[in-house]
Design an enzyme around this catalytic site. Structure first.
Site, PDB file in Angstrom:
ATOM      1  N   SER A  42       4.580 -38.330  12.974  1.00  0.00           N
ATOM      2  CA  SER A  42       3.681 -39.334  13.156  1.00  0.00           C
ATOM      3  C   SER A  42       4.587 -40.242  14.224  1.00  0.00           C
ATOM      4  O   SER A  42       5.305 -41.134  13.667  1.00  0.00           O
ATOM      5  CB  SER A  42       2.993 -40.331  12.071  1.00  0.00           C
ATOM      6  OG  SER A  42       2.635 -41.181  12.505  1.00  0.00           O
ATOM      7  N   HIS A 155       1.653 -35.885   7.217  1.00  0.00           N
ATOM      8  CA  HIS A 155       2.849 -35.478   6.499  1.00  0.00           C
ATOM      9  C   HIS A 155       2.350 -34.469   5.302  1.00  0.00           C
ATOM     10  O   HIS A 155       3.192 -34.035   4.639  1.00  0.00           O
ATOM     11  CB  HIS A 155       3.280 -36.693   5.715  1.00  0.00           C
ATOM     12  CG  HIS A 155       4.124 -37.709   6.621  1.00  0.00           C
ATOM     13  ND1 HIS A 155       4.706 -38.682   6.227  1.00  0.00           N
ATOM     14  CD2 HIS A 155       4.571 -37.446   7.890  1.00  0.00           C
ATOM     15  CE1 HIS A 155       5.305 -39.398   7.165  1.00  0.00           C
ATOM     16  NE2 HIS A 155       5.328 -38.630   8.307  1.00  0.00           N
ATOM     17  N   GLU A 164       0.803 -42.452   3.602  1.00  0.00           N
ATOM     18  CA  GLU A 164       1.721 -42.662   2.488  1.00  0.00           C
ATOM     19  C   GLU A 164       1.312 -43.750   1.228  1.00  0.00           C
ATOM     20  O   GLU A 164       0.835 -44.710   1.851  1.00  0.00           O
ATOM     21  CB  GLU A 164       3.111 -43.280   3.080  1.00  0.00           C
ATOM     22  CG  GLU A 164       3.972 -42.298   3.866  1.00  0.00           C
ATOM     23  CD  GLU A 164       5.162 -42.845   4.767  1.00  0.00           C
ATOM     24  OE1 GLU A 164       5.865 -43.735   3.965  1.00  0.00           O
ATOM     25  OE2 GLU A 164       5.763 -42.557   5.877  1.00  0.00           O
ATOM     26  N   GLU A 205       7.976 -35.566   2.974  1.00  0.00           N
ATOM     27  CA  GLU A 205       8.770 -36.796   2.645  1.00  0.00           C
ATOM     28  C   GLU A 205       8.661 -36.780   1.102  1.00  0.00           C
ATOM     29  O   GLU A 205       9.613 -37.453   0.509  1.00  0.00           O
ATOM     30  CB  GLU A 205       8.428 -37.993   3.150  1.00  0.00           C
ATOM     31  CG  GLU A 205       8.320 -38.113   4.589  1.00  0.00           C
ATOM     32  CD  GLU A 205       8.073 -39.687   4.941  1.00  0.00           C
ATOM     33  OE1 GLU A 205       7.608 -40.336   4.558  1.00  0.00           O
ATOM     34  OE2 GLU A 205       8.103 -39.738   6.373  1.00  0.00           O
ATOM     35  N   ASP A 242       1.354 -46.862   3.861  1.00  0.00           N
ATOM     36  CA  ASP A 242       1.319 -46.396   5.340  1.00  0.00           C
ATOM     37  C   ASP A 242       0.034 -45.797   5.700  1.00  0.00           C
ATOM     38  O   ASP A 242       0.261 -44.707   5.587  1.00  0.00           O
ATOM     39  CB  ASP A 242       2.795 -45.915   5.625  1.00  0.00           C
ATOM     40  CG  ASP A 242       2.893 -45.450   7.225  1.00  0.00           C
ATOM     41  OD1 ASP A 242       1.954 -45.890   7.866  1.00  0.00           O
ATOM     42  OD2 ASP A 242       3.661 -44.523   7.495  1.00  0.00           O
ATOM     43  N   GLU A 283       1.627 -50.392   5.800  1.00  0.00           N
ATOM     44  CA  GLU A 283       2.263 -50.387   7.334  1.00  0.00           C
ATOM     45  C   GLU A 283       1.422 -49.849   8.209  1.00  0.00           C
ATOM     46  O   GLU A 283       0.510 -49.059   7.669  1.00  0.00           O
ATOM     47  CB  GLU A 283       3.548 -49.414   7.154  1.00  0.00           C
ATOM     48  CG  GLU A 283       4.186 -48.799   8.366  1.00  0.00           C
ATOM     49  CD  GLU A 283       4.981 -47.717   8.062  1.00  0.00           C
ATOM     50  OE1 GLU A 283       5.375 -47.016   8.940  1.00  0.00           O
ATOM     51  OE2 GLU A 283       5.994 -48.049   7.008  1.00  0.00           O
ATOM     52  N   ASP A 310       4.782 -50.677  12.919  1.00  0.00           N
ATOM     53  CA  ASP A 310       5.725 -49.254  13.227  1.00  0.00           C
ATOM     54  C   ASP A 310       5.147 -48.609  14.700  1.00  0.00           C
ATOM     55  O   ASP A 310       6.067 -49.068  15.766  1.00  0.00           O
ATOM     56  CB  ASP A 310       5.417 -48.275  12.611  1.00  0.00           C
ATOM     57  CG  ASP A 310       6.392 -47.003  12.624  1.00  0.00           C
ATOM     58  OD1 ASP A 310       7.253 -47.031  13.416  1.00  0.00           O
ATOM     59  OD2 ASP A 310       5.980 -45.842  11.976  1.00  0.00           O
ATOM     60  N   LYS A 335      13.374 -47.897  13.030  1.00  0.00           N
ATOM     61  CA  LYS A 335      14.023 -46.608  13.313  1.00  0.00           C
ATOM     62  C   LYS A 335      14.761 -46.312  14.131  1.00  0.00           C
ATOM     63  O   LYS A 335      14.599 -46.616  15.597  1.00  0.00           O
ATOM     64  CB  LYS A 335      12.547 -45.543  13.483  1.00  0.00           C
ATOM     65  CG  LYS A 335      11.668 -45.786  12.200  1.00  0.00           C
ATOM     66  CD  LYS A 335      10.170 -44.745  12.432  1.00  0.00           C
ATOM     67  CE  LYS A 335       9.288 -44.534  11.317  1.00  0.00           C
ATOM     68  NZ  LYS A 335       7.963 -44.134  11.711  1.00  0.00           N
ATOM     69  N   SER A 362      14.093 -47.172   8.210  1.00  0.00           N
ATOM     70  CA  SER A 362      12.933 -46.428   7.843  1.00  0.00           C
ATOM     71  C   SER A 362      13.980 -45.095   8.224  1.00  0.00           C
ATOM     72  O   SER A 362      14.699 -44.826   9.215  1.00  0.00           O
ATOM     73  CB  SER A 362      11.940 -46.527   8.381  1.00  0.00           C
ATOM     74  OG  SER A 362      11.210 -45.125   8.167  1.00  0.00           O
ATOM     75  N   HIS A 363      13.709 -43.905   7.585  1.00  0.00           N
ATOM     76  CA  HIS A 363      13.753 -42.686   7.817  1.00  0.00           C
ATOM     77  C   HIS A 363      12.908 -41.918   8.898  1.00  0.00           C
ATOM     78  O   HIS A 363      12.023 -42.632   9.252  1.00  0.00           O
ATOM     79  CB  HIS A 363      13.905 -41.630   6.716  1.00  0.00           C
ATOM     80  CG  HIS A 363      12.617 -41.552   5.795  1.00  0.00           C
ATOM     81  ND1 HIS A 363      12.211 -40.789   4.782  1.00  0.00           N
ATOM     82  CD2 HIS A 363      11.341 -42.373   5.994  1.00  0.00           C
ATOM     83  CE1 HIS A 363      11.125 -40.830   4.482  1.00  0.00           C
ATOM     84  NE2 HIS A 363      10.539 -42.055   4.949  1.00  0.00           N
ATOM     85  N   SER A 365       9.921 -38.331   8.989  1.00  0.00           N
ATOM     86  CA  SER A 365       9.724 -37.091   8.161  1.00  0.00           C
ATOM     87  C   SER A 365      10.555 -35.921   8.407  1.00  0.00           C
ATOM     88  O   SER A 365      10.659 -35.172   7.259  1.00  0.00           O
ATOM     89  CB  SER A 365       8.113 -36.814   8.288  1.00  0.00           C
ATOM     90  OG  SER A 365       7.923 -36.570   9.960  1.00  0.00           O
ATOM     91  N   LYS A 386      12.702 -47.195   3.633  1.00  0.00           N
ATOM     92  CA  LYS A 386      11.966 -46.114   3.274  1.00  0.00           C
ATOM     93  C   LYS A 386      12.841 -44.972   3.559  1.00  0.00           C
ATOM     94  O   LYS A 386      13.364 -44.626   4.743  1.00  0.00           O
ATOM     95  CB  LYS A 386      11.007 -46.261   4.222  1.00  0.00           C
ATOM     96  CG  LYS A 386       9.734 -47.278   3.831  1.00  0.00           C
ATOM     97  CD  LYS A 386       8.672 -47.117   4.847  1.00  0.00           C
ATOM     98  CE  LYS A 386       8.026 -45.702   5.274  1.00  0.00           C
ATOM     99  NZ  LYS A 386       6.888 -45.565   5.978  1.00  0.00           N
TER     100      LYS A 386
END
Length: 418
Positions: A42, A155, A164, A205, A242, A283, A310, A335, A362-363, A365, A386
């Site tokens: 995403s 995801h 999420e 995730e 999210d 989010e 985001d 990110k 944040s990571h 996916s 995250k």
């Protein structure tokens, strides 16, 4: 000065089995830094470009050999001989060498791999942890983990619109106890889903990806799991969402649960959820192009919860500055690969701090075992991270790194209260 003497990159695979890039930096004193770059599913439309080969004969066009070549054949010649400790100078050179607004020449994945590897090599050069190198003496706050335990949207291959559903152990005494609380709740959630005949397979995730009746039912399961694990919802463990709303937004409307609704109706729905469940953060509740909706939700819900931007900000200092002026959101997701260098990322974090915005490291996916973001969270005293669920090795690697950091910091470690 410790000069860079070798730069090399190779193509590796991420957690989804897609190609990504790994870069290794070596210095004249023998320090080595290695960086592996993640990839998002995403994505915001204004993110820096992740360079792919688009060769249908390799990895369905997702190969990154051109990005690898850009590191080995173009970037290496420019940075060999530079002082690895001069991070900003190196990053600025990479930006100038690319010469585009969105890093489409060299690729943000190529550029970021070099930027991160240099930072790691510099930390090794000084024989200090990465978080200490980036953040200095004040780097001592462990982040509250935001763990994605039910996956939906892009995801997961299920019927949940929202991307999420997270549990957030805000009442923990330290990071280690936070992970215990999260793990116990996650295992309880698995039992509850299994008992009701739902799939307990996981999404990208690490969260469960069941088909449920509505977008609200996951919230009911989370509250039940928290309570049955022995914790108090809203006191020990909160919930975060999210929505990734851009994924179900089209022609000015949101398509939720097979209904076509306005941003006002979506905001009203979220307001009802907030009244019924211990939600403290949402989010991307609004699509990135719906700035009117962003202003509405910030004004109506911003005093009650954390509203995290985001896709609307994409870790871009210029875009974020414009958002601040327009009063959009009250927090930003960070990110690294949305912007492409460590220096630019730190500039955005500084801007958030200056303007009273919370920020969440944040990571992505599509991840790797690289734990850079764990150190970055501590380095910047972010307060939140995250990294996915309490499942899948590439997610757990970040949490395990934070457990190590907490042990290193000992009594100096701070676990924030919320």
């Amino acid at each position: 000065m410790s000069a860079i003497i070798e730069v090399s990159a190779i193509e590796i695979l991420d957690s989804r089995g897609n190609p990504t890039i790994k870069t290794i930096i070596k210095t004249e004193d023998g320090a080595i830094g290695k960086a592996e770059i993640p990839s998002g599913a995403s994505t915001g439309s204004k993110e820096a470009l992740e360079l792919r080969d688009n060769d249908p004969q390799r990895y369905n066009g997702k190969g990154v050999l051109q990005a690898v070549s850009n590191v080995n054949d173009r970037i290496a010649d420019e940075i060999i001989g530079m002082d690895v400790l001069e991070q900003a100078e190196i990053d600025n050179l990479l930006i100038e060498l690319d010469g585009t607004e969105n890093k489409s020449n060299l690729g943000a994945n190529a550029i970021l791999s070099v930027s991160m590897a240099c930072a790691k090599a510099a930390a090794r050069e000084l024989n200090i942890p990465l978080y200490r190198y980036i953040g200095g003496l004040n780097a001592k706050t462990l982040p509250i983990p935001m763990l994605n335990v039910i996956n939906g949207g892009v995801h997961a291959d299920n019927n949940i619109d929202f991307q999420e559903y997270m549990i957030v152990p805000v009442g923990a005494q330290n990071f280690a106890s936070a992970m215990q609380m999260a793990s116990e709740t996650f295992q309880m959630l698995k039992k509850l889903l299994k008992a009701d005949g739902h799939s307990t397979g996981v999404g990208d995730e690490g969260g469960f990806a069941p088909n449920l009746k509505s977008n609200e039912e996951p919230l009911q399961y989370l509250v039940d799991a928290i309570e049955k694990a022995g914790y108090t919802p809203g006191e020990d463990i909160d919930i975060a969402l999210d929505l990734a709303a851009s994924e179900f937004y089209k022609d000015g409307y949101y398509y939720v649960s097979n209904n076509k609704i306005s941003n006002t109706e979506l905001i009203d729905l979220l307001g009802e959820f907030i009244e019924k469940y211990p939600i403290f953060s949402i989010e991307d509740p609004i699509a990135e192009d719906d700035l009117e909706g962003w202003s509405k939700i910030t004004e109506e819900l911003g005093e009650h919860i954390m509203i995290v931007g985001d896709d609307v900000f994409v870790t871009n200092e210029k875009i974020f500055s414009e958002g601040i002026e327009k009063g959009i959101a009250n927090a930003i997701l960070i990110k690294l690969n949305q912007i492409g260098t460590l220096t630019e990322t730190l500039n955005v974090i500084n801007l958030a701090q200056e303007n009273g915005y919370n920020y969440v490291i944040s990571h992505r996916s599509g991840e790797t075992k690289d734990t850079f973001i764990a150190d970055l969270a501590v380095a910047t005293n972010s307060g939140f991270i995250k990294s996915g669920s309490v499942d899948r090795g590439e997610r757990i690697a970040k949490y395990n790194r934070l457990l190590e950091i907490e042990q290193e910091l000992k009594s100096n470690a701070i676990y924030p209260t919320w």
